[in-house]
Design a protein around this motif. Sequence first.
Motif, mmCIF file in Angstrom:
data_model
loop_
_atom_site.group_PDB
_atom_site.id
_atom_site.type_symbol
_atom_site.label_atom_id
_atom_site.label_comp_id
_atom_site.label_asym_id
_atom_site.label_seq_id
_atom_site.Cartn_x
_atom_site.Cartn_y
_atom_site.Cartn_z
ATOM 1 N N ILE A 1 35.273 42.553 44.044
ATOM 2 C CA ILE A 1 36.294 43.909 44.022
ATOM 3 C C ILE A 1 37.139 43.684 42.892
ATOM 4 C CG2 ILE A 1 38.009 42.348 45.425
ATOM 5 C CD1 ILE A 1 37.948 45.136 47.488
ATOM 6 N N ASP A 2 37.406 45.089 42.472
ATOM 7 C CA ASP A 2 38.562 45.437 41.601
ATOM 8 C C ASP A 2 39.713 45.703 41.999
ATOM 9 O OD1 ASP A 2 38.538 48.150 42.092
ATOM 10 O OD2 ASP A 2 37.175 48.545 40.329
ATOM 11 N N ASP A 3 40.572 45.903 40.936
ATOM 12 C CA ASP A 3 42.232 46.213 41.446
ATOM 13 C C ASP A 3 42.347 47.932 42.334
ATOM 14 O OD1 ASP A 3 41.797 47.937 39.341
ATOM 15 O OD2 ASP A 3 43.646 47.071 38.277
ATOM 16 N N LYS A 4 41.204 48.435 42.291
ATOM 17 C CA LYS A 4 41.341 49.679 42.910
ATOM 18 C C LYS A 4 40.399 49.827 44.159
ATOM 19 C CE LYS A 4 41.720 52.242 38.760
ATOM 20 N NZ LYS A 4 41.206 51.935 37.284
ATOM 21 N N TYR A 5 39.990 48.447 44.459
ATOM 22 C CA TYR A 5 39.173 48.197 45.727
ATOM 23 C C TYR A 5 37.772 48.780 46.021
ATOM 24 C CZ TYR A 5 43.773 46.652 47.350
ATOM 25 O OH TYR A 5 44.946 46.027 47.325
ATOM 26 N N ASN A 6 37.178 48.950 44.632
ATOM 27 C CA ASN A 6 35.873 49.291 44.505
ATOM 28 C C ASN A 6 35.239 48.069 44.751
ATOM 29 O OD1 ASN A 6 35.878 52.203 43.836
ATOM 30 N ND2 ASN A 6 36.971 51.122 41.740
ATOM 31 N N THR A 7 34.191 47.928 45.449
ATOM 32 C CA THR A 7 33.325 46.814 45.892
ATOM 33 C C THR A 7 32.115 46.749 45.158
ATOM 34 O OG1 THR A 7 34.674 46.679 47.944
ATOM 35 C CG2 THR A 7 32.572 45.154 47.728
ATOM 36 N N LEU A 8 31.531 45.763 44.556
ATOM 37 C CA LEU A 8 30.114 45.569 44.103
ATOM 38 C C LEU A 8 29.651 44.620 44.651
ATOM 39 C CD1 LEU A 8 28.174 45.784 41.680
ATOM 40 C CD2 LEU A 8 29.077 43.687 40.809
ATOM 41 N N ARG A 9 28.182 44.772 45.375
ATOM 42 C CA ARG A 9 27.325 44.080 45.873
ATOM 43 C C ARG A 9 26.297 43.729 45.201
ATOM 44 N NH1 ARG A 9 26.867 45.349 52.105
ATOM 45 N NH2 ARG A 9 25.933 43.449 51.958
ATOM 46 N N LEU A 10 25.650 42.709 44.933
ATOM 47 C CA LEU A 10 24.570 42.392 43.921
ATOM 48 C C LEU A 10 23.877 41.418 44.807
ATOM 49 C CD1 LEU A 10 23.098 42.197 41.315
ATOM 50 C CD2 LEU A 10 24.860 40.595 40.625
#
Length: 132
Positions: free
Chosen positions: A65-74
């Motif tokens: 998760i980044d500081d803007k709360y975008n979440t990556l799922r891989l």
Amino acid sequence: MSEVLKFLQDNKVFYLATVGDDNQAHVRPLGFVMEYKGKLAFCTSNQKDMYKQMEKNPKVEITCIDDKYNTLRLSGKFISCTNKESQQKALDIMPMLSNMYSVDDGKFEIFALDNAKAYCMDMTGHKKELTV
């Protein structure tokens, strides 16, 4: 792949999930990623439960998760790509790994995700598939 690699590198810590012999999910932090022969590659020790779990059940998932709360799922399947070249590349990229590992030391493992799929989701629920 560059967008996924950059997301992981920019956010420094990401989490890998495996399944243990107890059929329980196990999550642990990772902090190293590189591109190796067209795949996202990571490192660990073959002495760790994580590595042994991936050998038994190669299906894994990574999240970040980044500081803007975008979440990556891989997600993908564990494949070993340990060799002197991949180990040296990892040490060149992150020299502090040499505090734990060295080329051909018998424990330093490089692994990649085969058939990887990645999605990024923002706080509104907008989901975007990324190229891996």
